[in-house]
Design a protein around this motif. Structure first.
Motif, PDB file in Angstrom:
ATOM      1  N   VAL A 174      42.742  64.670  47.125  1.00 22.86           N
ATOM      2  CA  VAL A 174      43.018  64.414  45.455  1.00 22.86           C
ATOM      3  C   VAL A 174      44.464  64.957  45.305  1.00 22.86           C
ATOM      4  N   LYS A 175      45.285  64.321  43.876  1.00 26.95           N
ATOM      5  CA  LYS A 175      46.364  64.753  43.611  1.00 26.95           C
ATOM      6  C   LYS A 175      45.927  65.373  42.265  1.00 26.95           C
ATOM      7  N   TYR A 176      46.225  66.824  42.185  1.00 24.47           N
ATOM      8  CA  TYR A 176      46.013  67.293  40.768  1.00 24.47           C
ATOM      9  C   TYR A 176      47.463  66.239  39.924  1.00 24.47           C
ATOM     10  N   ASN A 177      46.544  66.738  38.150  1.00 22.97           N
ATOM     11  CA  ASN A 177      47.731  65.998  37.260  1.00 22.97           C
ATOM     12  C   ASN A 177      48.154  67.314  37.085  1.00 22.97           C
ATOM     13  N   GLU A 178      49.253  67.177  35.727  1.00 22.31           N
ATOM     14  CA  GLU A 178      50.779  68.043  35.450  1.00 22.31           C
ATOM     15  C   GLU A 178      49.560  68.985  34.708  1.00 22.31           C
ATOM     16  N   THR A 179      48.465  68.924  34.811  1.00 21.11           N
ATOM     17  CA  THR A 179      47.994  70.457  34.002  1.00 21.11           C
ATOM     18  C   THR A 179      47.701  71.378  34.889  1.00 21.11           C
ATOM     19  N   VAL A 180      47.089  71.051  35.745  1.00 23.07           N
ATOM     20  CA  VAL A 180      47.267  72.066  36.291  1.00 23.07           C
ATOM     21  C   VAL A 180      47.925  72.197  38.016  1.00 23.07           C
ATOM     22  N   PRO A 188      55.880  67.131  45.017  1.00 20.01           N
ATOM     23  CA  PRO A 188      55.538  66.569  44.633  1.00 20.01           C
ATOM     24  C   PRO A 188      55.088  64.816  44.937  1.00 20.01           C
ATOM     25  N   ASN A 189      55.345  64.789  46.289  1.00 22.73           N
ATOM     26  CA  ASN A 189      54.869  63.241  47.142  1.00 22.73           C
ATOM     27  C   ASN A 189      53.661  63.950  47.943  1.00 22.73           C
ATOM     28  N   ARG A 190      53.186  64.828  47.809  1.00 19.79           N
ATOM     29  CA  ARG A 190      51.740  65.536  48.381  1.00 19.79           C
ATOM     30  C   ARG A 190      50.484  65.540  47.257  1.00 19.79           C
ATOM     31  N   TYR A 191      49.652  65.393  47.978  1.00 23.34           N
ATOM     32  CA  TYR A 191      48.380  65.407  47.805  1.00 23.34           C
ATOM     33  C   TYR A 191      47.457  66.816  47.442  1.00 23.34           C
ATOM     34  N   ASP A 192      46.994  67.124  46.653  1.00 26.55           N
ATOM     35  CA  ASP A 192      46.670  68.650  46.856  1.00 26.55           C
ATOM     36  C   ASP A 192      45.098  69.382  47.728  1.00 26.55           C
ATOM     37  N   LEU A 193      44.242  68.704  47.272  1.00 24.14           N
ATOM     38  CA  LEU A 193      42.920  68.707  48.139  1.00 24.14           C
ATOM     39  C   LEU A 193      42.570  67.957  48.895  1.00 24.14           C
ATOM     40  N   MET A 194      41.673  68.536  50.092  1.00 24.20           N
ATOM     41  CA  MET A 194      40.881  67.404  50.392  1.00 24.20           C
ATOM     42  C   MET A 194      39.126  68.009  50.869  1.00 24.20           C
ATOM     43  N   LEU A 252      42.462  64.708  37.457  1.00 22.93           N
ATOM     44  CA  LEU A 252      43.024  64.433  38.913  1.00 22.93           C
ATOM     45  C   LEU A 252      44.167  63.329  38.310  1.00 22.93           C
ATOM     46  N   GLU A 253      45.215  62.831  39.053  1.00 23.51           N
ATOM     47  CA  GLU A 253      46.285  62.328  38.905  1.00 23.51           C
ATOM     48  C   GLU A 253      45.613  60.884  39.293  1.00 23.51           C
ATOM     49  N   LYS A 254      45.149  61.122  40.536  1.00 20.75           N
ATOM     50  CA  LYS A 254      44.943  60.313  41.654  1.00 20.75           C
ATOM     51  C   LYS A 254      43.539  61.234  42.860  1.00 20.75           C
ATOM     52  N   LYS A 255      43.085  59.882  43.249  1.00 18.35           N
ATOM     53  CA  LYS A 255      42.756  59.968  44.656  1.00 18.35           C
ATOM     54  C   LYS A 255      42.492  59.655  45.395  1.00 18.35           C
ATOM     55  N   ALA A 256      42.179  59.321  46.626  1.00 21.37           N
ATOM     56  CA  ALA A 256      41.821  58.137  48.030  1.00 21.37           C
ATOM     57  C   ALA A 256      40.603  58.660  48.121  1.00 21.37           C
ATOM     58  N   ILE A 257      39.866  57.890  48.972  1.00 22.23           N
ATOM     59  CA  ILE A 257      38.314  57.914  49.800  1.00 22.23           C
ATOM     60  C   ILE A 257      39.152  57.537  51.280  1.00 22.23           C
ATOM     61  N   PHE A 258      38.426  58.540  52.520  1.00 19.10           N
ATOM     62  CA  PHE A 258      38.698  58.123  53.782  1.00 19.10           C
ATOM     63  C   PHE A 258      37.745  58.000  54.529  1.00 19.10           C
ATOM     64  N   ASP A 259      37.196  57.088  55.330  1.00 18.65           N
ATOM     65  CA  ASP A 259      36.448  57.670  55.936  1.00 18.65           C
ATOM     66  C   ASP A 259      36.567  57.240  57.442  1.00 18.65           C
TER      67      ASP A 259
END
Length: 96
Positions: free
Chosen positions: A7-13, A51-57, A87-94
Motif C-alpha cells: 500500500v501507498k498512503y495518501n497525502e493525509t497520512v 514519493p516513488n515508494r510504497y509505504d507498507l507491505m 490509501l492512494e493505491k495498492k498492489a496485490i502480489f502472490d
C-alpha cells in the motif's frame, strides 16, 4: 503461498500517522491467525520515505486454498472498510 498487500498512503497520512497505523492494522489482521490455512502475518513498513515508494507491505503466509475464506473474512472486510480512505493505491502480489 505468500499473499502480499502493498500500500501507498495518501497525502493525509504523515510519518507520525504511519507509525500509529501499524499496531491498528496488526490488530485488524491478527484474528486471521485462527483461520485454517493461515500461518503468519507480517507488517513490513518501508524504511525509505520517498514519493516513488510504497509505504507498507502486509504479507500473509497461507495455503492457496485459504484465499477464498480470507477474502470473505471479517478482518479482510474491516481492512477494506476502515482503511481504504488512507490509501492512494495498492498492489496485490502472490508468490510461492
Amino acid at each position: 503461498m505468500k499473499h502480499c498487500i502493498i500500500v501507498k498512503y495518501n497525502e493525509t497520512v504523515d510519518a507520525e500517522k504511519k507509525k500509529a497505523l501499524l499496531p491498528e492494522i496488526q490488530e485488524v489482521f491478527a484474528p486471521l491467525l485462527k483461520m485454517d490455512g493461515i500461518h503468519a502475518i507480517d507488517l513490513i513498513p518501508n524504511v525509505i520515505d520517498r514519493p516513488n515508494r510504497y509505504d507498507l507491505m502486509i504479507r500473509i503466509d497461507m495455503e492457496e486454498e485459504a484465499l477464498p475464506a480470507y477474502d470473505a473474512s471479517q478482518p479482510h472486510k474491516n481492512w477494506k472498510a476502515n482503511y481504504a480512505h488512507y490509501l492512494e493505491k495498492k498492489a496485490i502480489f502472490d508468490y510461492e
